[in-house]
Write a protein that holds these residues in place. Structure first.
Motif, PDB file in Angstrom:
ATOM      1  N   GLY A  51      38.352   8.784  24.881  1.00 63.23           N
ATOM      2  CA  GLY A  51      38.095   9.788  25.397  1.00 63.23           C
ATOM      3  C   GLY A  51      38.838  11.211  24.783  1.00 63.23           C
ATOM      4  N   VAL A  52      38.922  12.258  25.325  1.00 61.06           N
ATOM      5  CA  VAL A  52      39.505  13.559  24.271  1.00 61.06           C
ATOM      6  C   VAL A  52      40.170  14.423  25.665  1.00 61.06           C
ATOM      7  N   ILE A  53      41.394  14.850  25.214  1.00 59.20           N
ATOM      8  CA  ILE A  53      42.140  15.717  26.072  1.00 59.20           C
ATOM      9  C   ILE A  53      41.342  16.982  26.320  1.00 59.20           C
ATOM     10  N   VAL A  54      41.247  17.448  27.645  1.00 55.11           N
ATOM     11  CA  VAL A  54      40.564  18.778  27.864  1.00 55.11           C
ATOM     12  C   VAL A  54      41.533  19.378  29.119  1.00 55.11           C
ATOM     13  N   ALA A  55      41.313  20.755  29.204  1.00 51.14           N
ATOM     14  CA  ALA A  55      41.904  21.398  30.248  1.00 51.14           C
ATOM     15  C   ALA A  55      41.040  21.275  31.550  1.00 51.14           C
ATOM     16  N   ARG A  56      41.873  21.307  32.534  1.00 54.74           N
ATOM     17  CA  ARG A  56      41.319  21.076  34.032  1.00 54.74           C
ATOM     18  C   ARG A  56      40.287  22.235  34.224  1.00 54.74           C
ATOM     19  N   HIS A  57      40.571  23.605  33.796  1.00 49.69           N
ATOM     20  CA  HIS A  57      39.957  24.738  34.140  1.00 49.69           C
ATOM     21  C   HIS A  57      39.370  25.478  32.726  1.00 49.69           C
ATOM     22  N   GLU A  58      38.070  25.628  32.645  1.00 50.26           N
ATOM     23  CA  GLU A  58      37.754  26.188  31.572  1.00 50.26           C
ATOM     24  C   GLU A  58      36.787  27.383  32.000  1.00 50.26           C
ATOM     25  N   THR A  59      36.895  28.631  31.130  1.00 48.43           N
ATOM     26  CA  THR A  59      36.079  29.598  31.789  1.00 48.43           C
ATOM     27  C   THR A  59      35.420  30.026  30.467  1.00 48.43           C
ATOM     28  N   GLY A 201      47.959  24.857  32.060  1.00 51.84           N
ATOM     29  CA  GLY A 201      48.230  24.325  33.151  1.00 51.84           C
ATOM     30  C   GLY A 201      47.946  22.970  33.032  1.00 51.84           C
ATOM     31  N   ALA A 202      47.165  22.285  34.093  1.00 47.51           N
ATOM     32  CA  ALA A 202      47.008  20.746  34.275  1.00 47.51           C
ATOM     33  C   ALA A 202      46.000  20.504  33.063  1.00 47.51           C
ATOM     34  N   LEU A 203      46.413  19.208  32.383  1.00 51.26           N
ATOM     35  CA  LEU A 203      45.313  18.652  31.240  1.00 51.26           C
ATOM     36  C   LEU A 203      44.776  17.479  32.003  1.00 51.26           C
ATOM     37  N   GLU A 204      43.758  17.173  31.353  1.00 55.59           N
ATOM     38  CA  GLU A 204      42.878  16.004  31.925  1.00 55.59           C
ATOM     39  C   GLU A 204      42.349  15.316  30.561  1.00 55.59           C
ATOM     40  N   VAL A 205      41.946  13.766  30.776  1.00 57.66           N
ATOM     41  CA  VAL A 205      41.334  13.149  29.770  1.00 57.66           C
ATOM     42  C   VAL A 205      39.826  12.822  30.241  1.00 57.66           C
ATOM     43  N   LEU A 206      38.980  13.363  29.277  1.00 55.65           N
ATOM     44  CA  LEU A 206      37.591  13.164  29.764  1.00 55.65           C
ATOM     45  C   LEU A 206      37.039  11.987  29.000  1.00 55.65           C
ATOM     46  N   VAL A 207      36.255  10.845  29.659  1.00 55.18           N
ATOM     47  CA  VAL A 207      35.875   9.616  29.168  1.00 55.18           C
ATOM     48  C   VAL A 207      34.332   9.713  29.681  1.00 55.18           C
ATOM     49  N   ASP A 208      33.701   8.809  28.941  1.00 57.54           N
ATOM     50  CA  ASP A 208      32.499   8.230  29.335  1.00 57.54           C
ATOM     51  C   ASP A 208      32.189   6.954  29.629  1.00 57.54           C
ATOM     52  N   ILE A 209      31.918   6.549  30.789  1.00 52.80           N
ATOM     53  CA  ILE A 209      31.983   5.247  31.366  1.00 52.80           C
ATOM     54  C   ILE A 209      30.665   4.802  31.690  1.00 52.80           C
ATOM     55  N   PRO A 210      30.430   3.504  31.050  1.00 59.86           N
ATOM     56  CA  PRO A 210      28.786   2.947  31.324  1.00 59.86           C
ATOM     57  C   PRO A 210      28.593   2.620  32.838  1.00 59.86           C
ATOM     58  N   GLU A 211      27.333   2.911  33.258  1.00 56.42           N
ATOM     59  CA  GLU A 211      27.028   2.620  34.703  1.00 56.42           C
ATOM     60  C   GLU A 211      27.211   1.318  35.341  1.00 56.42           C
TER      61      GLU A 211
END
Length: 362
Positions: A51-59, A201-211
């Motif tokens: 995955g990749v580290i992303v911000a919880r809120h992006e404008t 502020g808050a950071l998150e990890v965004l991943v792609d999970i198989p169905e």
């Protein structure tokens, strides 16, 4: 002559018999093999997803009016504050629109003043019965229309003034610029993204999970590690699952919050999400090189610790890691198994352990 031939024959026969005797008395050869003792464990079954580290809120900041970008003041990686100017448009057309609205308002003011004056004059004349009621009513309606036109001109001027202010794109919150989508000189439309700002502020990890695995992630404990420091793990909390799968990859975008993230966790870093669940069977972690398949399913060679005799043990693979396999089956704690060269061994063969003494069959 005959006696000489008989002597030679007897000598050859003795040599032959002595050679056979020596061959029979030579000790058997036991191959040396690398082994390990296995340990069964009710460990956790782990699954990992990149995955990749992303911000919880992006404008995605964009202009509220269209036009040609005159200047872009920020670049990727810049830290911005709320209200800071990100980019500006060419104001010429917008300023002309505002000046035109101002001129229309001035004309509307003059028209209203004249109409009100006429209304008052006709009111006086009506009181003296000089003009009719219908003539006064026309002047009254003209005055009301002039008032309405002035109100419309006021609103048009406010709109033109606001649009002139919209020529400056300002940040809606504190954050860091993560993406730039337009350059100076480019003509953009209303609402087209120009700069993307990740809110602090808050950071998150965004991943792609198989169905096939998406239903199993809700109750599984999760941790996240960074590619730059895989030894440190951060607690992860499931926050969002995309309602639909990607049409190309058939995976779901899933976001996990990182409440314990420190300063070493930065936007855009490569991360790994680890999901775990209690295993239902005792498994042994063995090198993948210890496994082989001779048509009877996967298995391993077990070494008898007393005789060194090999025995085939059938196993079932629970999962794989980078170099090892987690298996269960005909295994017990402390069993000695061969870890390399398994394809060259046979059932019942006796071997020596690589670290055993020369005279010890084990």
């Amino acid at each position: 002559m005959f006696f000489g031939h008989a002597l030679l024959l007897a000598t050859a026969l003795c040599l032959l018999l002595s050679g056979c005797q020596e061959a029979k008395s030579s000790p058997p050869i036991h191959p040396v093999v690398k082994t390990m003792r296995i340990s069964l464990d009710m460990g956790a079954a782990n699954r990992s997803y990149p995955g990749v580290i992303v911000a919880r809120h992006e404008t995605q900041e964009s202009f509220r009016v269209g036009g040609r970008i005159e200047k872009r003041s920020v670049d990727v990686g810049d830290h911005v504050r709320e209200g800071q100017i990100l980019a500006t448009l060419d104001e010429k057309d917008l300023r002309l629109s505002m000046e035109s609205a101002q001129a229309e308002r001035n004309a509307a003011v003059s028209n209203k003043d004249q109409a009100i004056t006429e209304e008052r004059r006709y009111a006086t004349l009506l009181s003296k019965n000089v003009v009719s009621q219908s003539e006064y009513d026309l002047k009254h309606l003209s005055a009301e229309e002039a008032r309405a036109r002035l109100e419309k001109a006021d609103r048009s001027l406010k709109l033109a003034t606001s649009q002139l202010g919209y020529a400056r794109l300002v940040s809606s919150n504190d954050g860091v610029v993560t993406k730039v989508s337009a350059e100076a000189g480019q003509v953009v439309s209303q609402g087209q993204s120009v700069v993307t700002v990740a809110r602090k502020g808050a950071l998150e990890v965004l991943v792609d999970i198989p169905e096939r695995n998406i239903q199993d992630i809700k109750e599984k404990p999760a941790e996240t590690s960074l590619w730059s420091n895989s030894d440190v793990r951060y607690r992860a909390t499931l926050r969002e699952i995309s309602p639909s799968a990607d049409p190309a990859t058939r995976t779901y975008a899933v976001r996990y919050a990182l409440p314990d993230a420190d300063s070493s966790v930065r936007l855009g870093m490569t991360a790994t999400l680890h999901l775990s669940e209690p295993a239902s069977l005792q498994t042994a972690r063995i090198p993948a090189s210890a496994m082989f398949n001779q048509g009877k399913g996967p298995g391993i060679w077990s070494v008898d610790p007393q005789s060194g005799e090999l025995k085939f043990r059938s196993v079932t693979v629970d999962r794989y890691s980078e170099r090892d396999a987690f298996v269960h089956g005909q295994l017990a704690n402390g069993d000695i198994i061969v870890t390399s060269g398994v394809q060259k061994l046979d059932e019942g063969m006796r071997v020596r352990l690589a670290d055993a003494p020369q005279g010890d069959v084990r």
